[in-house]
Structure formats: structure tokens, C-alpha cells
Design a protein around this motif. Structure first.
Motif, PDB file in Angstrom:
ATOM      1  N   THR A   1       0.831  -1.204   0.000  1.00 13.14           N
ATOM      2  CA  THR A   1       0.000   0.000   0.000  1.00 13.14           C
ATOM      3  C   THR A   1       0.867   1.256   0.000  1.00 13.14           C
ATOM      4  O   THR A   1       0.603   2.215  -0.736  1.00 13.14           O
ATOM      5  N   ILE A   2       1.918   1.252   0.821  1.00 12.26           N
ATOM      6  CA  ILE A   2       2.839   2.395   0.856  1.00 12.26           C
ATOM      7  C   ILE A   2       3.531   2.561  -0.485  1.00 12.26           C
ATOM      8  O   ILE A   2       3.693   3.686  -0.994  1.00 12.26           O
ATOM      9  N   VAL A   3       3.962   1.437  -1.076  1.00  9.69           N
ATOM     10  CA  VAL A   3       4.593   1.489  -2.401  1.00  9.69           C
ATOM     11  C   VAL A   3       3.633   2.104  -3.421  1.00  9.69           C
ATOM     12  O   VAL A   3       4.031   2.929  -4.254  1.00  9.69           O
ATOM     13  N   GLY A   4       2.361   1.707  -3.353  1.00  7.14           N
ATOM     14  CA  GLY A   4       1.379   2.263  -4.280  1.00  7.14           C
ATOM     15  C   GLY A   4       1.214   3.765  -4.128  1.00  7.14           C
ATOM     16  O   GLY A   4       1.172   4.496  -5.118  1.00  7.14           O
ATOM     17  N   PHE A   5       1.157   4.253  -2.880  1.00  5.33           N
ATOM     18  CA  PHE A   5       1.011   5.691  -2.656  1.00  5.33           C
ATOM     19  C   PHE A   5       2.266   6.451  -3.096  1.00  5.33           C
ATOM     20  O   PHE A   5       2.180   7.563  -3.632  1.00  5.33           O
TER      21      PHE A   5
ATOM     22  N   ALA B   1      -4.281   1.537  -3.952  1.00  3.33           N
ATOM     23  CA  ALA B   1      -3.569   2.756  -3.571  1.00  3.33           C
ATOM     24  C   ALA B   1      -3.336   3.675  -4.761  1.00  3.33           C
ATOM     25  O   ALA B   1      -3.393   4.898  -4.616  1.00  3.33           O
ATOM     26  N   MET B   2      -3.074   3.114  -5.944  1.00  5.31           N
ATOM     27  CA  MET B   2      -2.690   3.935  -7.099  1.00  5.31           C
ATOM     28  C   MET B   2      -3.884   4.447  -7.899  1.00  5.31           C
ATOM     29  O   MET B   2      -3.967   5.639  -8.213  1.00  5.31           O
ATOM     30  N   THR B   3      -4.789   3.551  -8.292  1.00  5.38           N
ATOM     31  CA  THR B   3      -5.844   3.930  -9.234  1.00  5.38           C
ATOM     32  C   THR B   3      -7.257   3.696  -8.709  1.00  5.38           C
ATOM     33  O   THR B   3      -8.210   4.215  -9.299  1.00  5.38           O
ATOM     34  N   LYS B   4      -7.388   2.870  -7.646  1.00  2.00           N
ATOM     35  CA  LYS B   4      -8.715   2.485  -7.131  1.00  2.00           C
ATOM     36  C   LYS B   4      -9.585   1.868  -8.221  1.00  2.00           C
ATOM     37  O   LYS B   4     -10.815   1.986  -8.211  1.00  2.00           O
ATOM     38  N   GLY B   5      -8.945   1.222  -9.199  1.00  2.00           N
ATOM     39  CA  GLY B   5      -9.677   0.571 -10.282  1.00  2.00           C
ATOM     40  C   GLY B   5      -9.863   1.433 -11.508  1.00  2.00           C
ATOM     41  O   GLY B   5     -10.308   0.949 -12.552  1.00  2.00           O
ATOM     42  N   GLY B   6      -9.534   2.706 -11.424  1.00  2.00           N
ATOM     43  CA  GLY B   6      -9.704   3.619 -12.556  1.00  2.00           C
ATOM     44  C   GLY B   6      -8.524   3.564 -13.510  1.00  2.00           C
ATOM     45  O   GLY B   6      -7.567   2.825 -13.295  1.00  2.00           O
ATOM     46  N   PRO B   7      -8.563   4.381 -14.561  1.00  2.00           N
ATOM     47  CA  PRO B   7      -9.698   5.242 -14.958  1.00  2.00           C
ATOM     48  C   PRO B   7     -10.807   4.446 -15.662  1.00  2.00           C
ATOM     49  O   PRO B   7     -10.511   3.568 -16.469  1.00  2.00           O
ATOM     50  N   GLY B   8     -12.032   4.749 -15.294  1.00  2.00           N
ATOM     51  CA  GLY B   8     -13.176   4.094 -15.918  1.00  2.00           C
ATOM     52  C   GLY B   8     -13.252   2.606 -15.667  1.00  2.00           C
ATOM     53  O   GLY B   8     -13.799   1.868 -16.496  1.00  2.00           O
ATOM     54  N   GLY B   9     -12.712   2.149 -14.532  1.00  2.00           N
ATOM     55  CA  GLY B   9     -12.761   0.723 -14.222  1.00  2.00           C
ATOM     56  C   GLY B   9     -11.809  -0.127 -15.030  1.00  2.00           C
ATOM     57  O   GLY B   9     -11.932  -1.357 -15.038  1.00  2.00           O
ATOM     58  N   SER B  10     -10.821   0.488 -15.695  1.00  2.00           N
ATOM     59  CA  SER B  10      -9.915  -0.261 -16.571  1.00  2.00           C
ATOM     60  C   SER B  10      -8.869  -1.056 -15.805  1.00  2.00           C
ATOM     61  O   SER B  10      -8.239  -1.947 -16.367  1.00  2.00           O
ATOM     62  N   THR B  11      -8.651  -0.746 -14.527  1.00  2.00           N
ATOM     63  CA  THR B  11      -7.652  -1.484 -13.746  1.00  2.00           C
ATOM     64  C   THR B  11      -8.281  -2.226 -12.563  1.00  2.00           C
ATOM     65  O   THR B  11      -7.636  -2.437 -11.548  1.00  2.00           O
TER      66      THR B  11
ATOM     67  N   THR C   1       1.035 -16.698  -8.175  1.00  2.00           N
ATOM     68  CA  THR C   1       0.145 -16.485  -7.028  1.00  2.00           C
ATOM     69  C   THR C   1       0.121 -15.022  -6.594  1.00  2.00           C
ATOM     70  O   THR C   1      -0.928 -14.511  -6.186  1.00  2.00           O
ATOM     71  N   ASN C   2       1.265 -14.338  -6.672  1.00  2.00           N
ATOM     72  CA  ASN C   2       1.295 -12.923  -6.293  1.00  2.00           C
ATOM     73  C   ASN C   2       0.533 -12.061  -7.293  1.00  2.00           C
ATOM     74  O   ASN C   2      -0.077 -11.054  -6.918  1.00  2.00           O
ATOM     75  N   ALA C   3       0.564 -12.451  -8.564  1.00  2.00           N
ATOM     76  CA  ALA C   3      -0.080 -11.633  -9.598  1.00  2.00           C
ATOM     77  C   ALA C   3      -1.599 -11.771  -9.553  1.00  2.00           C
ATOM     78  O   ALA C   3      -2.318 -10.770  -9.679  1.00  2.00           O
ATOM     79  N   VAL C   4      -2.097 -12.983  -9.385  1.00  2.00           N
ATOM     80  CA  VAL C   4      -3.552 -13.173  -9.442  1.00  2.00           C
ATOM     81  C   VAL C   4      -4.266 -12.539  -8.256  1.00  2.00           C
ATOM     82  O   VAL C   4      -5.466 -12.232  -8.341  1.00  2.00           O
ATOM     83  N   LYS C   5      -3.550 -12.330  -7.148  1.00  2.00           N
ATOM     84  CA  LYS C   5      -4.196 -11.732  -5.973  1.00  2.00           C
ATOM     85  C   LYS C   5      -3.830 -10.253  -5.808  1.00  2.00           C
ATOM     86  O   LYS C   5      -3.968  -9.710  -4.709  1.00  2.00           O
ATOM     87  N   VAL C   6      -3.399  -9.591  -6.890  1.00  2.00           N
ATOM     88  CA  VAL C   6      -3.005  -8.184  -6.804  1.00  2.00           C
ATOM     89  C   VAL C   6      -4.193  -7.353  -6.318  1.00  2.00           C
ATOM     90  O   VAL C   6      -5.304  -7.458  -6.826  1.00  2.00           O
ATOM     91  N   PHE C   7      -3.950  -6.533  -5.321  1.00  2.00           N
ATOM     92  CA  PHE C   7      -5.027  -5.746  -4.716  1.00  2.00           C
ATOM     93  C   PHE C   7      -4.508  -4.421  -4.171  1.00  2.00           C
ATOM     94  O   PHE C   7      -4.992  -3.343  -4.543  1.00  2.00           O
ATOM     95  N   ASP C   8      -3.497  -4.499  -3.283  1.00  2.00           N
ATOM     96  CA  ASP C   8      -3.045  -3.319  -2.540  1.00  2.00           C
ATOM     97  C   ASP C   8      -2.552  -2.201  -3.451  1.00  2.00           C
ATOM     98  O   ASP C   8      -2.924  -1.031  -3.270  1.00  2.00           O
ATOM     99  N   ILE C   9      -1.708  -2.554  -4.416  1.00  2.00           N
ATOM    100  CA  ILE C   9      -1.106  -1.540  -5.285  1.00  2.00           C
ATOM    101  C   ILE C   9      -2.173  -0.829  -6.097  1.00  2.00           C
ATOM    102  O   ILE C   9      -2.157   0.402  -6.230  1.00  2.00           O
ATOM    103  N   ILE C  10      -3.128  -1.596  -6.637  1.00  2.00           N
ATOM    104  CA  ILE C  10      -4.186  -0.988  -7.449  1.00  2.00           C
ATOM    105  C   ILE C  10      -5.075  -0.098  -6.591  1.00  2.00           C
ATOM    106  O   ILE C  10      -5.461   1.003  -6.998  1.00  2.00           O
TER     107      ILE C  10
END
Length: 292
Positions: free
Chosen positions: A118-122, A233-243, A222-231
Motif C-alpha cells: 500500500t505504501i509502495v502504491g502511494f 492505492a494507485m488507481t482504485k480501479g480507474g480510470p473508468g474501471g480499466s484497472t 500467485t502474487n499476480a492473481v491476488k493483486v489488490f493493494d497496489i491498485i
């Protein structure tokens, strides 16, 4: 017999606390999630309403948001696995050479891995939004002016880059351990037979790195399929839900939309998909190890 019983009793007493904790934290929530996937519940009502397989029918009938999140997760996983393993192996080969400050560079590469995702993402959100703007004013490089977190394609590559940057040190350590375990006499024999450095690497070193490659590929998967924290912190799923990743979509469905039933159904479907993929990948990699 008395000593054997005492030994067995000690084993049970030492492992029982761990079994209780694992059951409470993993197995019981998993069973409860399976039950909630068959219900309609907002997390507030006292009792969930049983609706059978309706949540799964909703998903398989063409839930576009969920399919879109699975597609993003698949693309992210493939690119993350390729980049993290190729770069980590290349850097590991360089760092096992007798060069100055090799140990220092190993530590520098490993530092991001021990940081909170999360810190890395911010941190990288600040760099992409304000750091690049300052650098562009000083250098004039065009790519620094791009909206890395504001455009769909660029946001995808930004998230992949940060994910690889954060975890690269871990895979470097694993590959270094594998490279240091390669027998010296085998390399010397290959040199005597006239093999060059490139031939030695691809014909001798790489096959002997089979266990390390299997471990790194499985861990990166396994680390890639459960990616959550970075996204988040960085984009919150945006822009437009693309991430939106699959895990972020499950989180949004359950905890933001207060639809625990559908969120649990998404989680179970994702669990089955990941289980099948990981088993297939492990089987393929183990068969390759045997062939090598």
C-alpha cells in the motif's frame, strides 16, 4: 511404547494451536463464504435469504464487470510473470559475478519487497502525478508528460511496472540461491569441452535452475492473481474501471455494494479458476524439470 506415546502427544500439543488458528482464520471463513454465495445478504440484516444458485447464474449469464476484471487480471498476471522472472534472472546472473558492491546492490533490490504494498502504491502515485511533472519541467522528456494514471492503457502498464519493481528483489534472491547451487565442476567440464559463456548458460546453468524457475514462476503467478493493494492505492480501479482486478472487484461487490452473496460467489469462482491454473502450471513445470 511409553516414549512413543509421549512423542505423539507432544506433536499433537505443539501442532494443535496452529491447527485451531488456521481453522478459524481460513477454513471456517471459506465454508461460510460458500454458504453466503447461495444467499442474498447485505451484511446488515440478521439473516441472509437463501436463493440457491442465483448468484452463480448471474455471473455465468454475462456479468460484464466481473469478466472485465478477470481479463485484466489475466493480462496483468502474464505480463507480471514474464517481466519479473526475466529481469530477476538477468539481474541475478549479473549479481553473482565478482563485481564491486554486489552485496549492496542485492540489498537495494530487496528493500522494496519488505515495504508495504500500500505504501509502495502511494509513493508511486505521487511519483506518477507530481514527480514526473517536475522532471518534465527540467528535462523536457515527452513520456514524463503522459497521464500515466489517467489513461486506460498507460494505467495498466504503470500498475504492472510498480508490481514488478516491488517484488523483483524476492525473485532475485531465489535465483541467486539457485545459481550458487550449480556445481562448479560441471561448469568447468563444460568450459573444457569448449562451451562459451552463452552456451554454458543455456545448456548447463538454465537446466540446473529448474527447481528455482518452478518456484519463482509459481510465486509470481500467485502474487499476480491476488493483486489488490497496489491498485487500490494507485488507481482504485480507474480510470473508468480499466484497472479493476478480480480481487478488487470482489472487495467492491461485498464491502462497497454491500452484496455479500454475489461477492462470495465471485470469490468462489475465482478460487476455482486460480486452483486449476496453478495446478496446470505446476504440472507443466515439474514435467519440464524431469525432462531437463
Amino acid at each position: 511404547m511409553g516414549r512413543k506415546r509421549k512423542y505423539m502427544l507432544e506433536n499433537v500439543l505443539y501442532t494443535l494451536p496452529a491447527l485451531i488458528l488456521v481453522t478459524m482464520v481460513i477454513y471456517i471463513p471459506f465454508v461460510m463464504s460458500g454458504y453466503y454465495s447461495l444467499t442474498e445478504w447485505n451484511g446488515i440484516a440478521k439473516e441472509p435469504v437463501f436463493i440457491g444458485l442465483k448468484n452463480f447464474k448471474t455471473l455465468f449469464a454475462g456479468n460484464t464487470e466481473y469478466i472485465k476484471s478477470l481479463t485484466f487480471t489475466a493480462k496483468y498476471t502474464v505480463l507480471f510473470m514474464v517481466l519479473s522472472n526475466v529481469l530477476a534472472l538477468a539481474l541475478a546472473v549479473a549479481l553473482v559475478q565478482k563485481i564491486r558492491f554486489a552485496n549492496l546492490m542485492r540489498g537495494m533490490f530487496f528493500i522494496p519487497y519488505i515495504m508495504s504494498m500500500t505504501i509502495v502504491g502511494f509513493i508511486w502515485k505521487f511519483i506518477f502525478s507530481q514527480g514526473f511533472e517536475s522532471l518534465f519541467a527540467k528535462t523536457g522528456w515527452k513520456f514524463l508528460e503522459w497521464s500515466w494514471l489517467g489513461e486506460s492503457n498507460l494505467a495498466f502498464f504503470a500498475v504492472v511496472f510498480v508490481g514488478v519493481w516491488q517484488s523483483l528483489g524476492f525473485y532475485i534472491v531465489l535465483y541467486i540461491a539457485g545459481l550458487q547451487a550449480v556445481p562448479k565442476d560441471v561448469l568447468e567440464a563444460a568450459t573444457v569441452d569448449g562451451a562459451g559463456s552463452v552456451t554454458r548458460f543455456f545448456k548447463v546453468v538454465l537446466p540446473l535452475l529448474g527447481p528455482s524457475i518452478t518456484t519463482c514462476i509459481f510465486m509470481s503467478l500467485t502474487n499476480a492473481v491476488k493483486v489488490f493493494d497496489i491498485i487500490l492505492a494507485m488507481t482504485k480501479g480507474g480510470p473508468g474501471g480499466s484497472t479493476y482486478s478480480a480481487t478488487l472487484d470482489i472487495y467492491r461487490e461485498a464491502f462497497q455494494n454491500n452484496n455479500y452473496g454475489l461477492g462470495s460467489a465471485k470469490a468462489l469462482v475465482f478460487f476455482v479458476i486460480v486452483l486449476v491454473i496453478t495446478q496446470v502450471v505446476l504440472k507443466i513445470m515439474h514435467s519440464r524439470e524431469v525432462e531437463l
